[in-house]
Design an enzyme around this catalytic site. Structure first.
Site, PDB file in Angstrom:
ATOM      1  N   HIS A   7       0.731  -1.360   0.101  1.00 50.45           N
ATOM      2  CA  HIS A   7      -0.017   0.017  -0.100  1.00 50.45           C
ATOM      3  C   HIS A   7       0.916   1.356   0.145  1.00 50.45           C
ATOM      4  CE1 HIS A   7      -2.346  -3.021   2.253  1.00 50.45           C
ATOM      5  NE2 HIS A   7      -3.524  -2.340   1.826  1.00 50.45           N
ATOM      6  N   ASP A  35       2.437   2.008   3.332  1.00 55.31           N
ATOM      7  CA  ASP A  35       3.298   0.721   3.951  1.00 55.31           C
ATOM      8  C   ASP A  35       4.714   1.464   3.734  1.00 55.31           C
ATOM      9  OD1 ASP A  35       0.925  -0.613   4.414  1.00 55.31           O
ATOM     10  OD2 ASP A  35       1.273  -1.720   2.353  1.00 55.31           O
TER      11      ASP A  35
HETATM   12  C1  XUL Z   1      -7.926  -6.421   4.370  1.00 56.59           C
HETATM   13  C2  XUL Z   1      -6.735  -6.930   3.325  1.00 56.59           C
HETATM   14  C3  XUL Z   1      -6.023  -6.015   2.756  1.00 56.59           C
HETATM   15  C4  XUL Z   1      -5.852  -5.975   1.071  1.00 56.59           C
HETATM   16  C5  XUL Z   1      -4.874  -4.847   0.570  1.00 56.59           C
HETATM   17  O1  XUL Z   1      -8.377  -7.555   4.781  1.00 56.59           O
HETATM   18  O2  XUL Z   1      -6.825  -8.008   2.912  1.00 56.59           O
HETATM   19  O3  XUL Z   1      -4.781  -6.020   3.508  1.00 56.59           O
HETATM   20  O4  XUL Z   1      -5.146  -7.001   0.790  1.00 56.59           O
HETATM   21  O5  XUL Z   1      -5.635  -3.659   1.051  1.00 56.59           O
END
Ligand code: XUL
Ligand code: CO
Length: 436
Positions: free
Chosen positions: A100, A103
């Site tokens: 993300h 992150d």
């Molecule tokens: C949340 C989840 C996230 C997604 C990316 O449940 O799985 O980490 O994978 O935003």
């Protein structure tokens, strides 16, 4: 500087090895059904869990030290995470990572500052990628953490927050393209609702689709040729999430003309939260030509939330790999959206978690290939529907038969037979025989 100096490299040692820091099943060059294990299983490290999650929960502080020798929320820490992450992936032989935006760098009050940090860190990541050959599987924007997103991102009631979300997506796409990412994920963190008393569902869904359409248009404009993914999840944090499961998400994509650009990123734990098996979600995606990528983790069926455990269930992994092989592989990969349990708080545990997960999927691949090569299950299914191969069945499939014609057939034939047995227990016996 090495962060994990207790291990040089995790090697394949075979099924009987008692070495905790070795693979028992993941033998990257072993050929299964004509392809190397590493090609069947493009594994990815999740930046957020592996380099970020330190065990904080609603009841207590973190237990794991993920400072990597730097003060948290600084660019020095962001860089230390890059160093640690690339050392970690190299030692495990993990070839991809997922991230993300937030992150990678600490988020600032001013998005311009955050974006400048993203430029800086992505330059550094690119260097490391060139050095190691490690690649980016997918990127995404975190549109659920910032309080601005309390009513969602695409589904927000605030046009200003909607623009803020657009700015984050635009930058996350820029960085994903810069890093050569194969995919871009939308997990609808807070795209959903708690109560219909304060929610216009149609309005919110249309607005989410508009935002996705803009993301596709922009992505294609800057040369992103990969897949966009929806990652379905039924609940948590919202009570009702719009991307409940694969079937719901696929219907949404088709309704808004997004189905050519999007596929599914199926997460095992999200499947079980939706009351489905992991295999069901994979099959629904595959038969619709939308099986793109996988968040490879595992939930706990006794708990009602997303526990994001490292996958260890060999049966589930086998069924997953059976679906993946049948679908002709993934366009994406296997992202370990998984974290250590809170008391497993040492750097060694980070390795154990990933070794467990990689070995579980390698074992699943080996066993799924054996099931396919054995052929008894496929043969059974083929036979089960064989009445549609000739006679009236063939006419039905031709699309030419009418309801009157079929009715006349039934009246004349006075259909008295039941279909043949489903033989579930026999088939389960075959699976156990192959597994053990
Ligand atoms: C949340 C989840 C996230 C997604 C990316 O449940 O799985 O980490 O994978 O935003
Ligand atoms: Co996920």
């Amino acid at each position: 500087m090495a962060y994990f100096d207790f291990i040089e490299k995790v090697n394949f040692e075979g099924k009987d090895s008692k070495n905790a820091l070795a693979f028992r099943y993941y033998d990257k060059d072993r050929v299964i059904l004509g392809k190397k294990m590493s090609e069947h299983l493009p594994f990815a490290m999740a930046w957020w869990h592996t380099l970020g999650a330190c065990g904080v929960d609603m009841f207590g502080a973190g237990t794991a030290d993920k400072s990597f020798g730097s003060e948290k929320a600084t660019m020095a820490h962001a860089k230390a995470k890059v160093d640690a992450g690339f050392e970690f992936m190299s030692k495990l032989g993990i070839e991809y990572f997922c991230f993300h935006d937030v992150d990678l760098v600490p988020e600032d009050e001013d998005i311009n500052v955050t974006n400048a940090r993203l430029d800086e860190i992505s330059d550094y990541i690119l260097l490391k990628m060139k050095e190691t050959g490690i690649k980016c599987l997918w990127g995404t924007a975190n549109m659920f953490g910032n309080p601005k997103f309390m009513n969602g991102a695409g589904s927000t009631n605030s046009a200003e927050v909607y623009c803020f979300a657009a700015a984050q997506i635009k930058k996350a796409l820029d960085i994903t393209v810069k890093l050569g990412g194969k995919g871009y994920v939308f997990w609808g963190g807070r795209e959903g609702y708690e109560s219909l008393l304060n929610t216009d569902v149609r309005f919110e869904q249309e607005n989410i689709a508009r935002l996705m359409k803009m993301a596709v248009d922009y992505g294609r404009k800057i040369g992103f040729t990969g897949d966009f993914y929806i990652e379905p999840k039924p609940k948590e944090p919202m009570k009702h999430q719009y991307d409940f499961d694969a079937a719901t998400a696929i219907g949404f994509l088709r309704q808004y003309g997004l189905d050519k650009d999007f596929k599914m990123n199926i997460e095992a734990n999200h499947a079980t939260l939706a009351g489905h098996t992991f295999q069901h979600e994979l099959r629904i995606s595959a038969i619709n030509g939308m099986l793109g990528s996988i968040d490879a983790n595992q939930g706990d069926l006794l708990l009602g939330w997303d526990t994001d455990e490292f996958p260890f269930d060999a049966y589930e992994a086998t069924m997953c790999m059976y679906e993946v092989i049948k679908a002709g592989g993934l366009t994406g990969g296997f992202n370990f959206d998984a974290k250590n349990r809170r008391p497993s708080n040492t750097p060694e545990d980070m390795f154990y978690g990933h070794i467990l997960a990689m070995d579980t999927f390698a074992l699943g691949l080996i066993k799924a290939a054996e099931i396919i090569e054995d052929g008894r299950i496929d043969a059974f299914i083929e036979e089960k529907y064989s009445s549609f191969k000739e006679g009236i069945g063939e006419r039905i499939l031709s699309g030419e038969a009418t309801l009157e014609e079929l009715s006349a057939y039934a009246l004349e034939k006075k259909v008295t037979t039941n279909p043949a047995s489903g033989r579930q227990e026999y088939l389960q016996t075959i699976v156990n025989q192959i597994l053990f």
